[in-house]
Enzyme design. Sequence first.
Site, mmCIF file in Angstrom:
data_model
loop_
_atom_site.group_PDB
_atom_site.id
_atom_site.type_symbol
_atom_site.label_atom_id
_atom_site.label_comp_id
_atom_site.label_asym_id
_atom_site.label_seq_id
_atom_site.Cartn_x
_atom_site.Cartn_y
_atom_site.Cartn_z
ATOM 1 N N ARG A 5 0.804 -1.233 0.000
ATOM 2 C CA ARG A 5 0.000 0.000 0.000
ATOM 3 C C ARG A 5 0.833 1.278 0.000
ATOM 4 O O ARG A 5 0.284 2.381 -0.054
ATOM 5 C CB ARG A 5 -0.969 -0.016 1.201
ATOM 6 C CG ARG A 5 -2.171 -0.893 0.937
ATOM 7 C CD ARG A 5 -3.190 -0.745 2.048
ATOM 8 N NE ARG A 5 -2.820 -1.530 3.216
ATOM 9 C CZ ARG A 5 -3.208 -1.244 4.463
ATOM 10 N NH1 ARG A 5 -3.926 -0.168 4.690
ATOM 11 N NH2 ARG A 5 -2.864 -2.018 5.466
ATOM 12 N N SER A 14 33.170 46.794 -5.721
ATOM 13 C CA SER A 14 32.070 46.033 -6.311
ATOM 14 C C SER A 14 32.434 45.438 -7.663
ATOM 15 O O SER A 14 33.294 45.955 -8.369
ATOM 16 C CB SER A 14 30.856 46.951 -6.489
ATOM 17 O OG SER A 14 30.443 47.400 -5.228
#
Length: 455
Positions: free
Chosen positions: A15, A402
């Site tokens: 099941r 950056s």
Amino acid sequence: MALNVVILAAGQGKRMHSDLPKVLHPLAGKPLLGHVLDTARELGAEKICVVYGHGGEQVRSALNAPDIAWALQEPQLGTGHAVLQATPTAVPSAPTLVLYGDVPLIRATTLRRLIEAAGAGSLALLTAHLDDPQGYGRIVRVAGKVTRIVEEKDADDAERAIREINTGILVAPTAALARWLPTLGNRNAQGEYYLTDIVALAVAEGVPVVTAQPDEVWEIEGVNSKLQLAALERVHQRNVAGQLMEAGVTLSDPARIDVRGQLSCGRDVAIDVNCVFEGRVELADKVVVGANCVLKNCRIGSGTRIAPFCHIEDAAVGADSIIGPYARLRPGTELGRDVHIGNFVEIKNSTIADHSKANHLAYVGDATIGSRVNLGAGTITCNYDGANKFRTVIEDDVFIGSDTQLVAPVTVGRGATLGAGTTLTRDAPPDQLTVSRAKQVSVAGWKRAVKQKKG
Ligand code: UD1
Ligand code: MG
């Protein structure tokens, strides 16, 4: 006290509708059978025999350990036949406890009571009184004494009305068990050799049959379907949440935390909703974990705040740091004290020392970064040339502008500054500005193109 434990795990689990053997389905990240094995170990079982089924090699290789004896049951002719496969490995002088590989939440406290009830020579059954006993074997008593167990499919109406059920878990004197099991028949509704038939045999021999009950009904519940698996997962998670709160952890909602492993927390830890903890996770004093974080095998230092939506795996974070929101710390990340890791920053196999920051949009892989370093937005360590990985070393007090790429292997010397947009391919000397950037030009009198008129 010496104890034999037999765990029945040969059933198919039809099941579940799954290729994975039933007892390997995870509950809280651990196979069902793993829960039962750990409980058996908690009882101090010397020898654990797991009865496994055809095609169960997968089960064996998933959970093999030196304290386990494996007994193949093929074909599967019933629970009595299953336990019979385990009797050769049992120590005859110690009692045998029978457990089920698909009943994962049975607790040692309940089992100790059952073992105590059995003593040296009794047969002890773990039973429960259920409002809806459907599907279970029923405990038949005469004048209060157990005389036998009748399976639902073999029961008449009066027997089916009995609300005391057999959980299947029992403790039996091992020598008697070895004597009884080979004599079982299979003339019943299912054509199976029922373990439950040993009760009538014990009664016939004058072996006392006693019963004990579990502390909680969920302890005896089995898993046959995904629905039952999910229901027991919730029970387990509710229990874990309860234990955490008992120990002083603040949970925003105890129904919205999942612990799949071991979570240990210091004092005044707070965890917001929908967090998942896997493997071994240690949160030191005053750690705050924001909503929707996944933490796996990691240590978080005291006072550190993990903001929402972070993913942390095989990593260590120091004290008083701020991580996230939306940070990803991958295996091999080690962060010092007072480190800030912000949104969309990914770190892998790297150390970052105290007071350093990478607050926005960066990839740090295979890097060694010193103290008080600032990594600007868009900093990328180019650690991979398509074939091999290389390290980037950034010494103390460096400022990285950056949108900088550091093509490894490369070192940025102490106190150096890299200008924004730099693609660093050679080492940057200490204390200097290094910048690689096309010179900026402005063209006077330049005109933007204008759209031509048609016809
Ligand atoms: C069994 C009991 C029943 C009890 C119920 C509790 C018997 C005859 N009946 O019934 O009284 O109320 O458990 O859930 O024992 N297994 C094997 N090999 C086999 C058969 C089963 O390893 O040949 C294992 C299964 O994987 C499972 C456990 O034994 O883990 C129980 O088997 P199952 O068929 O579910 O027993 P029930 O019919 O529910
Ligand atoms: Mg059955």
